[in-house]
Design an enzyme around this catalytic site. Structure first.
Site, mmCIF file in Angstrom:
data_model
loop_
_atom_site.group_PDB
_atom_site.id
_atom_site.type_symbol
_atom_site.label_atom_id
_atom_site.label_comp_id
_atom_site.label_asym_id
_atom_site.label_seq_id
_atom_site.Cartn_x
_atom_site.Cartn_y
_atom_site.Cartn_z
ATOM 1 N N ARG A 275 0.864 -1.184 0.000
ATOM 2 C CA ARG A 275 0.000 0.000 0.000
ATOM 3 C C ARG A 275 0.897 1.230 0.000
ATOM 4 O O ARG A 275 1.457 1.595 1.028
ATOM 5 C CB ARG A 275 -0.890 -0.037 1.254
ATOM 6 C CG ARG A 275 -2.037 0.959 1.237
ATOM 7 C CD ARG A 275 -2.639 1.090 2.636
ATOM 8 N NE ARG A 275 -1.777 1.903 3.488
ATOM 9 C CZ ARG A 275 -1.710 1.782 4.809
ATOM 10 N NH1 ARG A 275 -2.419 0.891 5.453
ATOM 11 N NH2 ARG A 275 -0.908 2.562 5.515
ATOM 12 N N HIS A 279 -3.751 4.427 4.580
ATOM 13 C CA HIS A 279 -4.913 3.539 4.679
ATOM 14 C C HIS A 279 -6.131 4.208 4.041
ATOM 15 O O HIS A 279 -6.822 3.629 3.223
ATOM 16 C CB HIS A 279 -5.189 3.206 6.146
ATOM 17 C CG HIS A 279 -6.541 2.626 6.399
ATOM 18 N ND1 HIS A 279 -6.896 1.375 5.956
ATOM 19 C CD2 HIS A 279 -7.631 3.126 7.036
ATOM 20 C CE1 HIS A 279 -8.161 1.130 6.316
ATOM 21 N NE2 HIS A 279 -8.628 2.171 6.963
ATOM 22 N N TYR A 288 4.120 5.690 11.293
ATOM 23 C CA TYR A 288 4.446 4.285 11.590
ATOM 24 C C TYR A 288 5.286 3.580 10.531
ATOM 25 O O TYR A 288 5.838 2.539 10.786
ATOM 26 C CB TYR A 288 3.152 3.483 11.824
ATOM 27 C CG TYR A 288 2.115 3.587 10.713
ATOM 28 C CD1 TYR A 288 2.223 2.800 9.566
ATOM 29 C CD2 TYR A 288 1.037 4.460 10.822
ATOM 30 C CE1 TYR A 288 1.276 2.883 8.557
ATOM 31 C CE2 TYR A 288 0.081 4.553 9.805
ATOM 32 C CZ TYR A 288 0.201 3.767 8.681
ATOM 33 O OH TYR A 288 -0.736 3.856 7.691
#
Lengths: 390, 366
Positions: A275, A279, A288
């Protein structure tokens, strides 16, 4: 422990080897990141028929859905969409699988499979409804052979299994294909779906897009082994393919569909991808994601490797480039126009379609709310005489 | 089909070929059946009528279900129609969702009330919402059968009354039968409905017998309507499922004391037939509601609130609830204390009548 499908590459999971799940190891790859066509005897026959012309079409699809993603993200940033879940980086996994399906197959997806929806023929207006906040879902599943996306993680895998079971009861060779992510594999529903699918030998394909991240949680938190290692324990053969390789994805999906159509039951595909975006547009991966990881995966981009392969075959002509760019531009324009054309729903439509048959309780609430709205027209709203409705 | 709007059970069609089936031309037949037997016959008729009807649940095949509600149905219709499922409630409900999308009409059996929670998400987030989510394109004609309630001396998780969770969820219909006749017709109506129906079966009344007209057809009361079981002018007593029998006993006992209780079998918990309850309370001015489920946030709260809104000027006393306590369902040795019974309901009847009762004591005003 290994996969069992005859004629396909299998992989072994070794207890003594630490598994670095974000690495592209133990994967079937037919196009290298630099665009070389690699050989894999178990998989090659399944894509031998893909001509250079067809490869160019797949290239176009991937460019177009990336453009859909870019345009939708822009629309969200401009306040026209409430939210958007980008698929950037997962174009090959979506196009390579969705383009192998027949119209009478049925897709059960998560919210990120907007490239799959494009392949199934969902209109741009319908694609935008949910994200513009005007509808709980965008389209009629029966018109495109694709259920409306599930937001509850993994719930759709059971629906796919039930649908597949029904399709087999009906004596058809239609297949249900369930898309879900790496995070979903921890859900009970996904595991129960594999139990049911195996028990009943349902013609379903479990397509796991392992994009390495479930919002901020790395796949290593979901599993200490390859996700594809789980399926054989359920009695379901599995494959692990480079999800950024459109041909490998296509070959694996064709193998799985063929098994399902011929009564061989379910198959699990782990498409190892990445990805590249957040998100959703509300997410901030810089909090993160390890430094350098994105660059590492940029080098494995699903689109550039197909462009390189086409180049090596002398097929990346100016004509193709301009055709693909023209198509992407047109799609972006249509997407934007479709989005902006969606009307604000009527307040009374909040009551629509809760039930298929009349419902006395809801009819009463609807009547009372209509009276309440009407009271504004009768002067209630400007302090004139008139009691409050409840 | 429009079972909820018309209440009709589709007439037995050409697919009904089993020797147990009376031909459609034969006039109404009345037979004595247990509530369990009536459910079994209702399921059989639904299976025979529509080959899209499938039964899915744990141990429902050879065993016929732990309560034998599906007895011999697999033998008759085969393992493709009566399906033993792996032991996973979310799996059962979620698979039924997919079957429904494919055009099937699944009937799921949840083995015991307390086992429904693993399937809760699929019920409230998928079954309940798919018609809404798809703007009517997808229907969910799923019936979820749940043996519920206590009084059978069972272990934990086998005596619960979870109906309020589902009555609170938009998109679901919730019903409960109390006698063999309703069991027979309501299960067929539920299966014929294009909406999902939670069908709560009073397990301690499974072996209660009664006369069943098996050919009621369009004469059956619509499934969404309550039934006045016994008329009375002093107090309205609302019950459903297992406590309907108790409510009738209460009415008989009160009659000896000169109090005329109107007993309403609610039958449908979502939606509630407030029209029937309202017209009764306007007559009696007094309302008692009883159920086994815990009190807080239960059906009694909804009925008391709604009837107070609708009938405030007619009420002679505050509505009273007689329910299970806000405790977990207790061990078997304590269930008599937990379950509403004749005396506790009579005590509430005294309360709404302003007579001395356990709360006012002997210094009551009447």
């Amino acid at each position: 422990m290994s996969t069992t499908h005859e004629g396909t590459r299998t992989h072994e999971a070794h207890d003594d080897i630490p598994v670095h799940l974000s690495q592209l190891e133990d994967v079937v790859q037919l196009i290298s990141p630099t665009g070389e066509r690699l050989s894999s005897p178990g998989f090659d026959p399944w894509v031998d028929d893909v001509s250079t012309e067809q490869l160019a079409d797949l290239y176009e699809d991937m460019v177009v859905v990336r453009r859909i993603d870019t345009e939708a993200t822009a629309l969200q940033r401009q306040g026209e969409l409430g939210l958007w879940p980008p698929l950037h980086g997962q174009e090959a996994a979506q196009i390579g699988s969705a383009r192998t399906l027949r119209p009478d197959d049925f897709v059960f997806s998560s919210y990120r499979e907007n490239g799959v929806a494009y392949c199934r023929g969902v209109t741009f207006t319908d694609l935008m409804r949910v994200w513009r906040g005007t509808a709980a879902a965008g389209w009629n599943p029966y018109e495109v052979g694709m259920a409306t996306p599930a937001v509850i993680i993994g719930a759709q895998t059971l629906h796919a299994t039930g649908y597949a079971l029904g399709a087999s009861f009906d004596g058809t060779d239609s297949v249900a294909l369930a898309y879900f992510g790496d995070g979903a594999t921890s859900q009970g529903d996904v595991n129960e779906a594999m139990v049911f699918a195996a028990s009943f030998q349902a013609p379903v394909v479990f397509f796991c897009s392992n994009n390495q991240w479930a919002i901020s949680e790395p796949v290593g938190l979901q599993s200490k082994r390859h996700l594809s290692d789980r399926a054989p324990g359920f009695g379901i053969p599995s494959m692990r393919v480079d999800g950024n390789d459109v041909l490998a994805v296509m070959a694996a999906t064709r193998i799985a569909l063929d098994r399902a159509r011929s009564g061989g039951g379910p198959t699990f595909i782990e498409a190892v991808t990445y990805r590249m975006g957040p998100h959703t547009t509300s997410d901030d991966p810089t909090r993160y994601r390890p430094t350098g990881e994105l660059d590492e995966w940029r080098a494995k981009d699903p689109i550039s490797r197909v462009a390189a392969l086409l180049e090596s075959r002398g097929a990346m002509s100016d004509e193709l480039r301009s055709r693909v760019e023209g198509k992407a531009d047109a799609v972006a324009r249509d997407l934007r126009a479709g989005c902006l054309s969606i009307p604000q729903p009527d307040p009374m439509s909040v009551f629509d379609d809760v039930y298929a048959e009349p419902h006395s309780g809801l009819e009463r609430q609807k009547g009372q709310y209509a009276a309440y709205l009407a009271s504004f027209e009768n002067g209630h709203g400007d302090g004139a005489e008139g009691g409050g409705a409840s | 089909m429009t079972a909820f709007s018309t209440g009709t059970v589709p007439a037995a069609g050409s697919m009904a070929t089993g020797s147990h089936e009376a031909p459609a031309s034969v006039p109404a037949a009345t037979r004595t059946m247990s509530l369990a037997g009536a459910l079994n016959d209702g399921l059989r008729r639904s299976l025979a009528r529509d080959d899209k009807v499938l039964l899915l649940g744990e141990d429902i095949g050879k065993l016929g279900g732990v309560f034998r509600i599906t007895d011999k149905l697999q033998e008759e219709f085969g393992p493709r129609r009566v399906i033993d499922a792996p032991l996973a409630e979310a799996g059962i409900i979620g698979t039924a969702v997919g079957l429904a999308i494919r055009g099937y009409r699944p009937v799921c059996e949840i083995q015991f009330d307390g086992f429904i929670y693993p399937g809760f998400d699929q019920i409230v987030a998928q079954v309940a919402k798919l018609h809404y989510r798809t703007r009517g394109a997808v229907t969910m004609p799923i019936t979820i059968r749940v043996p519920f309630g206590g009084g059978i001396g069972a272990v934990e998780h086998h005596s619960e009354s979870p109906e309020a969770y589902f009555a609170h969820t938009a998109g679901l219909r919730v019903v409960s039968c109390s006698n063999p006749q309703d069991a027979h017709t309501m299960i067929q109506q539920a299966i014929a409905s294009d909406d999902p129906v939670l069908f709560f079966e009073p397990k301690r009344r499974y072996w209660q017998k009664g006369e069943v007209n098996t050919e009621l057809g369009a004469d059956a009361l619509p499934i969404g309507e309550a039934r006045v079981l016994q008329p009375g002018s002093d107090v309205t007593l609302v019950a459903y499922g297992p406590l309907v029998r108790t409510a009738l006993d209460v009415a008989a006992a009160a009659a000896d004391d000169g109090v005329a209780i109107e007993v309403i079998d609610l039958r449908s918990l979502a939606p509630v037939d407030f029209t029937t309850v309202e017209s009764s309370v306007r007559k009696t001015g007094r309302l008692v509601i009883t159920h086994e489920a815990a009190q807080s946030g239960g059906m009694g709260a909804e009925i008391a609130a709604s009837i107070t809104e609708r009938c405030f000027d007619w009420l002679e006393a505050a509505p009273a609830r007689v329910t299970g306590f806000d405790t977990p369902y207790p061990p078997a040795a304590l269930e008599e204390a937990f379950l509403p019974d004749l005396d506790r309901i009579l005590d509430a009847v005294d309360r709404v009548l302003g007579r001395r009762n356990s709360l006012t004591g002997w210094e009551a005003r009447a």
